[in-house]
Write an enzyme that holds these catalytic residues in place. Structure first.
Site, PDB file in Angstrom:
ATOM      1  N   HIS A 134       0.881  -1.173   0.000  1.00 36.62           N
ATOM      2  CA  HIS A 134       0.000   0.000   0.000  1.00 36.62           C
ATOM      3  C   HIS A 134       0.912   1.215   0.000  1.00 36.62           C
ATOM      4  O   HIS A 134       1.989   1.169   0.613  1.00 36.62           O
ATOM      5  CB  HIS A 134      -0.831   0.082   1.280  1.00 36.62           C
ATOM      6  N   ASP A 145       2.370   1.677   3.366  1.00 35.56           N
ATOM      7  CA  ASP A 145       3.295   0.662   3.904  1.00 35.56           C
ATOM      8  C   ASP A 145       4.711   1.128   3.583  1.00 35.56           C
ATOM      9  O   ASP A 145       5.656   0.862   4.316  1.00 35.56           O
ATOM     10  CB  ASP A 145       3.144  -0.705   3.215  1.00 35.56           C
ATOM     11  N   MET A 185       2.478  -5.766  -7.889  1.00 36.41           N
ATOM     12  CA  MET A 185       1.171  -5.174  -7.543  1.00 36.41           C
ATOM     13  C   MET A 185       1.350  -4.072  -6.510  1.00 36.41           C
ATOM     14  O   MET A 185       2.253  -4.133  -5.685  1.00 36.41           O
ATOM     15  CB  MET A 185       0.264  -6.291  -7.010  1.00 36.41           C
ATOM     16  N   GLU A 217     -11.086  -6.290  -4.960  1.00 32.81           N
ATOM     17  CA  GLU A 217     -11.089  -7.339  -3.929  1.00 32.81           C
ATOM     18  C   GLU A 217     -12.307  -7.193  -3.019  1.00 32.81           C
ATOM     19  O   GLU A 217     -12.503  -6.162  -2.376  1.00 32.81           O
ATOM     20  CB  GLU A 217      -9.800  -7.234  -3.105  1.00 32.81           C
ATOM     21  N   GLU A 240      -9.915 -13.267  -2.445  1.00 34.21           N
ATOM     22  CA  GLU A 240      -9.111 -13.728  -1.292  1.00 34.21           C
ATOM     23  C   GLU A 240      -9.806 -14.889  -0.610  1.00 34.21           C
ATOM     24  O   GLU A 240     -10.996 -14.810  -0.280  1.00 34.21           O
ATOM     25  CB  GLU A 240      -8.897 -12.582  -0.293  1.00 34.21           C
ATOM     26  N   HIS A 269     -11.751 -14.167   2.628  1.00 29.23           N
ATOM     27  CA  HIS A 269     -12.936 -13.328   2.511  1.00 29.23           C
ATOM     28  C   HIS A 269     -14.147 -14.127   2.053  1.00 29.23           C
ATOM     29  O   HIS A 269     -15.261 -13.922   2.541  1.00 29.23           O
ATOM     30  CB  HIS A 269     -12.660 -12.152   1.568  1.00 29.23           C
ATOM     31  N   ASP A 310      -5.414 -13.530  -3.711  1.00 30.63           N
ATOM     32  CA  ASP A 310      -4.887 -13.434  -2.346  1.00 30.63           C
ATOM     33  C   ASP A 310      -5.084 -14.774  -1.653  1.00 30.63           C
ATOM     34  O   ASP A 310      -6.223 -15.179  -1.343  1.00 30.63           O
ATOM     35  CB  ASP A 310      -5.610 -12.328  -1.560  1.00 30.63           C
ATOM     36  N   ASP A 345      -6.726 -14.430   8.304  1.00 28.09           N
ATOM     37  CA  ASP A 345      -5.517 -14.347   7.461  1.00 28.09           C
ATOM     38  C   ASP A 345      -4.456 -15.379   7.854  1.00 28.09           C
ATOM     39  O   ASP A 345      -3.285 -15.066   8.043  1.00 28.09           O
ATOM     40  CB  ASP A 345      -4.909 -12.934   7.517  1.00 28.09           C
ATOM     41  N   ASP A 362      -1.669 -13.205   1.152  1.00 29.36           N
ATOM     42  CA  ASP A 362      -2.152 -12.093   1.971  1.00 29.36           C
ATOM     43  C   ASP A 362      -2.516 -12.653   3.333  1.00 29.36           C
ATOM     44  O   ASP A 362      -3.692 -12.845   3.645  1.00 29.36           O
ATOM     45  CB  ASP A 362      -3.354 -11.418   1.305  1.00 29.36           C
TER      46      ASP A 362
HETATM   47  C1  GLT Z   1      -5.760  -5.676   4.274  1.00 28.03           C
HETATM   48  C2  GLT Z   1      -6.853  -6.594   3.825  1.00 28.03           C
HETATM   49  C3  GLT Z   1      -6.438  -7.376   2.650  1.00 28.03           C
HETATM   50  C4  GLT Z   1      -6.244  -6.547   1.420  1.00 28.03           C
HETATM   51  C5  GLT Z   1      -5.106  -5.627   1.542  1.00 28.03           C
HETATM   52  C6  GLT Z   1      -5.064  -4.744   0.315  1.00 28.03           C
HETATM   53  S1  GLT Z   1      -5.080  -4.761   3.005  1.00 28.03           S
HETATM   54  O1  GLT Z   1      -4.751  -6.399   4.879  1.00 28.03           O
HETATM   55  O2  GLT Z   1      -7.205  -7.457   4.904  1.00 28.03           O
HETATM   56  O3  GLT Z   1      -7.323  -8.405   2.374  1.00 28.03           O
HETATM   57  O4  GLT Z   1      -5.899  -7.402   0.363  1.00 28.03           O
HETATM   58  O5  GLT Z   1      -5.632  -3.507   0.515  1.00 28.03           O
HETATM   59 MN    MN Z   2      -6.472  -9.431   0.633  1.00 23.80          MN
HETATM   60 MN    MN Z   3      -8.014 -10.863   4.731  1.00 25.12          MN
END
Ligand code: GLT
Ligand code: MN
Ligand code: MN
Length: 389
Positions: A56, A59, A90, A183, A219, A222, A247, A259, A289
């Site tokens: 980001h 970051d 990316m 995302e 992701e 998610h 992700d 995560d 991620d």
């Molecule tokens: C954050 C989020 C992730 C996203 C990142 C990109 S930031 O950590 O939980 O899933 O991919 O903005």
């Molecule tokens: Mn992510």
């Molecule tokens: Mn996440």
């Protein structure tokens, strides 16, 4: 020593600065690891064998850095990239951390916030492109609500669309070789987030002015939070030509955003995902991620990062074994047997076909009586995954 499980550049394993740089802060406790600079994190990733690093804007460059500080950070970051050979495939914008984004960024009710979000994203795109990024991710973590009394969701959709259209034009205007990847996440940090799943994102993309330059960044965690099959969403994105990025991590359904290390929770789902990506020849980054457990020091962070890549490569080997397994393949051939007798009814519609098909008789009971052997097929898969074949 190099073996099948040693990461190589062609595997395209990448990590975000925010992943290995995660200091273990959570809503109930402070950091457990000292922060490392972006350059130090690049060196850590070089040491574990990653191919690339993503970030980001903040970051890399803190939101309140002076121009001199910015130059110094960039100089050290570039030096670390060239020393390690890592690339930046990316980049993305932090549109969630600063208090200004407490009501969202592109969807905030305050026009000043929406305008600032666009300005911040244009600057962050410039930074990402300068460092080589070809994919730009949009994760709208704050684009949501706690109370629907605050905002009409149709307004939020329209604001989001307007922002994406504006930024697509910006990238085109600047002649950047850049694609956008959206995302989805159902909730957290907002109680509800708009466009909560990859499927919603795909539908939203079709309404943009430049849909060809916008895809998705699904992701694992998610979609698991939403309780749905991640691989199915990935497959739908792939089939639509929209799988621009991915992700990888892991997650128990129905919980906060965990995560976890890739493959550490649902190995079977991770296997079918890796098998899918490898079978179709997905050529993009395999971006992890995720972050290390809060119990770990930086040696543990390296164990975490190495573990993500190792598990992926083991599952990739298992996928090849699945394709080469005679018993599994014979079963699949039997399951998919087709004597061609129905071929005339498929494909494009015609009135004649419809008449012929309506006249066809089917022995429903005979068809339904056939066992499909999916139990055996699944157990063979389990045996293979557990190393019993
Ligand atoms: C954050 C989020 C992730 C996203 C990142 C990109 S930031 O950590 O939980 O899933 O991919 O903005
Ligand atoms: Mn992510
Ligand atoms: Mn996440």
């Amino acid at each position: 020593m190099s073996d099948n499980y040693t990461p190589q550049p062609e595997h395209k394993f990448t990590f975000g600065l925010w992943t290995v740089g995660n200091t273990g802060r959570d809503p109930f406790g402070g950091p457990v690891r000292e922060p490392k600079s972006p350059a130090e994190l690049v060196r850590l990733l070089g040491e574990v064998g990653a191919y690339g690093v993503n970030f980001h804007d903040n970051d890399l460059i803190p939101i309140d850095a002076t121009p001199t500080e910015r130059d110094q950070i960039l100089k050290e970051f570039r030096k670390a990239l060239s020393d390690t050979g890592l690339v930046v495939p990316m980049a993305t914008t932090n549109l969630f951390g600063d208090p200004v984004f407490k009501d969202g960024a592109f969807t905030a009710n305050d026009p000043k916030v929406r305008a600032y979000a666009l300005q911040k994203t244009m600057n962050a795109i410039d930074l990402g492109v300068e460092l080589g990024a070809k994919i730009y991710v949009f994760w709208g973590g704050r684009e949501g609500t706690e109370t629907d009394a605050s905002k009409n969701p149709v307004d939020a959709i329209k604001r989001n669309r307007e922002a994406m259209n504006f930024l697509c034009e910006y990238a085109l205007d600047k002649k950047y070789d850049l694609k956008f990847a959206l995302e989805a996440k159902p909730n957290e940090p907002r109680a509800d987030i708009y466009n909560p799943t990859t499927g919603h994102m795909l539908a939203f993309i079709a309404t943009l002015d430049h849909p060809e330059m916008v895809g998705v960044n699904p992701e694992v965690a998610h979609e698991h939070m939403a309780g749905i099959n991640f691989m199915h969403g990935v497959a739908q994105a792939w089939e639509a030509g929209k799988l621009f990025h991915i992700d990888l991590n892991d997650q128990y359904p129905g919980r906060y955003d965990q995560d976890l290390r890739f493959g550490s929770r649902d190995l079977k789902a991770a296997f079918f995902l890796v098998k899918f990506l490898e079978d179709v020849g997905y050529a993009g980054s395999r971006h992890f991620d995720a972050h290390a457990y809060r119990t770990e020091d930086y040696e543990g962070v390296k164990d975490f990062a190495r573990g993500c890549m190792r598990t992926y490569l083991i599952l990739k080997e298992k996928a090849a074994q699945f394709s080469a397994d005679e018993e599994i393949q014979a079963l699949l051939a039997e399951i998919n047997a087709d004597d061609g007798s129905m071929a005339t009814y498929f494909g494009k519609y015609s009135a004649e076909k419809a008449i012929a098909l309506k006249a066809q008789s089917f022995d429903r009971a005979a068809i339904a009586n056939r066992g499909l052997k999916y139990e055996r097929l699944d157990q063979l898969t389990i045996d293979l995954l557990l190393g019993a074949r």
